[in-house]
Design an enzyme around this catalytic site. Structure first.
Site, PDB file in Angstrom:
ATOM      1  N   GLY A 133       0.825  -1.205   0.000  1.00 21.99           N
ATOM      2  CA  GLY A 133       0.000   0.000   0.000  1.00 21.99           C
ATOM      3  C   GLY A 133       0.864   1.262   0.000  1.00 21.99           C
ATOM      4  O   GLY A 133       0.537   2.251  -0.666  1.00 21.99           O
ATOM      5  N   THR A 134       1.936   1.208   0.734  1.00 23.77           N
ATOM      6  CA  THR A 134       2.842   2.368   0.812  1.00 23.77           C
ATOM      7  C   THR A 134       3.336   2.744  -0.586  1.00 23.77           C
ATOM      8  O   THR A 134       3.365   3.925  -0.955  1.00 23.77           O
ATOM      9  CB  THR A 134       4.039   2.021   1.733  1.00 23.77           C
ATOM     10  OG1 THR A 134       3.521   1.712   3.030  1.00 23.77           O
ATOM     11  CG2 THR A 134       5.029   3.162   1.818  1.00 23.77           C
TER      12      THR A 134
ATOM     13  N   ASN B 291      -7.406   4.471   9.359  1.00 22.22           N
ATOM     14  CA  ASN B 291      -6.933   3.211   9.937  1.00 22.22           C
ATOM     15  C   ASN B 291      -6.918   3.193  11.463  1.00 22.22           C
ATOM     16  O   ASN B 291      -6.879   2.137  12.067  1.00 22.22           O
ATOM     17  CB  ASN B 291      -5.532   2.861   9.408  1.00 22.22           C
ATOM     18  CG  ASN B 291      -4.558   4.001   9.523  1.00 22.22           C
ATOM     19  OD1 ASN B 291      -4.858   5.128   9.128  1.00 22.22           O
ATOM     20  ND2 ASN B 291      -3.389   3.751  10.065  1.00 22.22           N
TER      21      ASN B 291
ATOM     22  N   GLN C 178      -7.708   0.522   3.954  1.00 23.81           N
ATOM     23  CA  GLN C 178      -8.620   0.035   4.999  1.00 23.81           C
ATOM     24  C   GLN C 178     -10.071  -0.033   4.516  1.00 23.81           C
ATOM     25  O   GLN C 178     -10.951  -0.422   5.289  1.00 23.81           O
ATOM     26  CB  GLN C 178      -8.547   0.928   6.251  1.00 23.81           C
ATOM     27  CG  GLN C 178      -7.195   0.943   6.926  1.00 23.81           C
ATOM     28  CD  GLN C 178      -6.832  -0.378   7.611  1.00 23.81           C
ATOM     29  OE1 GLN C 178      -7.667  -1.265   7.786  1.00 23.81           O
ATOM     30  NE2 GLN C 178      -5.573  -0.503   8.003  1.00 23.81           N
TER      31      GLN C 178
ATOM     32  N   THR D 248      10.537  -8.043 -12.171  1.00 19.40           N
ATOM     33  CA  THR D 248       9.867  -9.336 -12.330  1.00 19.40           C
ATOM     34  C   THR D 248       8.715  -9.433 -11.338  1.00 19.40           C
ATOM     35  O   THR D 248       8.866  -9.123 -10.157  1.00 19.40           O
ATOM     36  CB  THR D 248      10.879 -10.484 -12.118  1.00 19.40           C
ATOM     37  OG1 THR D 248      11.936 -10.296 -13.053  1.00 19.40           O
ATOM     38  CG2 THR D 248      10.227 -11.841 -12.329  1.00 19.40           C
TER      39      THR D 248
ATOM     40  N   CYS E 187       2.455   1.096  12.663  1.00 24.05           N
ATOM     41  CA  CYS E 187       3.704   1.720  12.237  1.00 24.05           C
ATOM     42  C   CYS E 187       4.196   2.738  13.261  1.00 24.05           C
ATOM     43  O   CYS E 187       5.257   3.314  13.094  1.00 24.05           O
ATOM     44  CB  CYS E 187       3.523   2.436  10.902  1.00 24.05           C
ATOM     45  SG  CYS E 187       2.672   1.453   9.711  1.00 24.05           S
TER      46      CYS E 187
END
Ligand code: PLP
Length: 377
Positions: free
Chosen positions: A69-70, A149, A179, A238, A323
């Site tokens: 997501g970041t 969140n 979220q 890849t 976090c």
């Protein structure tokens, strides 16, 4: 163990782990290889993309796999600013975004951008009018999360999209839906947002994989990674085939009986709100309508002590976003709560496998914490 921290990450179902394992071991081919093992993976990649795109409500060609997501948030913000570099250097976001958005906005400030950080009210609400009032003719981007969140508030992304279309049609709109994905109903191609970020590990997929929807108003999107041409040449490298297989499997599983799952989550949340409210000195924070997040404060009892105490009993809840462990949360700070209330904020977040008995277990532990420990503030 009682696991009530699904907003940090969700447990991975066996079928998801099996899907990852199968690709890692048996079907390990590189999708760019030209023999059957590779060609098969190329085909599979498009099936997995379609699975995730269907769940997100968009055409598969608009969906790009990312590493998390970041990454999606970073890419969306920088790509929007790049497209609108001649329109202006102003961004509207909120003070309660995930740091993936906030830190990217701060980085843009260092590049000369001005950023308006919308403040929520004491219940965590942000209105569409507030966002639209902050938009100027030189606003390149509005970035507003779909579901907070830490609080569970759902923000009016669709209404903001309509307002922008009417008054500032060139301003691009990004929503961090990490979220919101498969928690609140929306379809990316009807939402009106130009970028929608999602992540696999919040819904039972593996960590380290996500996706970004890029809408039709984004012309020649700025590539995130230049290289071998994967992901339509926009995000080379890849493909993480095993993680992507796990992401698609998690989406598939989550969508089975989704309406009932969401109704059950809503019911669990309401039940948790009721039993927690009976604990002395505990108040519920915010007006989140998201079915899986509940924020509460045991005013006077520092949240980190609560989390440690419950953790030692095998009960996993959070003092805010995973976090930020140990540091005061910028989201709680933005609410402007009294110090005692702010320091006691904890977050419970639920998944479809949670039960009322688990909520009872958590509530009893919180009550013991309240009764046996002295308040510190
Ligand atoms: N945005 C929000 C709202 C989140 O809750 C999270 C994860 O906690 C992220 C972004 C980051 O997602 P990821 O962990 O996949 O990088």
């Amino acid at each position: 163990m009682i696991y009530l921290d699904h907003a940090a990450t969700a447990p991975v179902p066996r079928a998801v782990a099996d899907a990852v394992y199968e690709v890692l071991t048996g079907r390990f081919g590189n999708p760019s290889s030209q023999y059957p093992l590779g060609l098969e993976m190329k085909k599979q990649m498009e099936n997995w993309r379609k699975t995730v795109a269907d769940a997100l409500g968009c055409d598969a060609k608009r969906l790009y796999f990312t590493s998390c997501g970041t990454e999606g948030d970073n890419w969306a913000i920088t790509a929007a600013c790049w497209q609108n570099r001649h329109l202006g250097r102003h961004i509207v976001t909120t003070a309660v975004e995930h740091s993936a958005v906030l830190e990217t906005c701060k980085w843009m400030e260092r590049q000369g951008y001005q950023v308006t950080y919308l403040k929520p009210d004491r219940r965590g609400r942000i209105t569409a009018a507030q966002a639209l009032e902050a938009v100027r003719p030189d606003t390149a981007l509005v970035s507003l999360m779909m579901v907070n969140n830490e609080l569970g508030n759902v923000y009016p992304v669709e209404e903001i999209a309509r307002g922008l279309a009417a008054g500032n049609p060139k301003t691009l709109l990004h929503t961090d839906a990490v979220q919101g994905f498969l928690e609140v109903p929306f379809a990316a191609d009807k939402l009106g947002a130009d970028f929608v970020t999602v992540s696999a590990h919040k819904i039972g997929g593996p960590k380290g994989v996500g996706a970004l929807y890029i809408g039709p108003r984004v012309r020649n999107p700025r590539p995130l990674l230049a290289g071998g041409g994967q992901e339509g040449g926009l995000r080379a490298g890849t493909e993480a085939t095993a993680q992507i297989a796990g992401f698609a499997k998690a989406v598939e599983l989550r969508r089975e009986g989704l309406e009932e799952k969401l109704a059950r989550l809503k019911d669990l949340r309401a039940y948790a709100a009721e039993v927690l409210s009976a604990i002395p000195d505990l108040t519920l924070i915010a007006d989140g309508e998201a079915p899986h997040i509940l924020a509460a404060s045991l005013a006077g009892w520092p949240s980190q002590n609560i989390v440690n105490d419950l953790g030692s009993q095998g009960i996993c809840i959070s003092a805010g976003s995973a976090c930020h462990q140990g540091k005061p949360s910028h989201v709680v700070a933005a609410l402007g709560l009294p110090k005692r209330t702010a320091s006691g904020v904890v977050r419970l977040s639920f998944g479809p496998e949670n039960t009322r008995e688990e909520i009872d277990g958590c509530a009893q532990a919180l009550r013991r914490h309240h009764d046996q420990r002295m308040p510190m503030l």
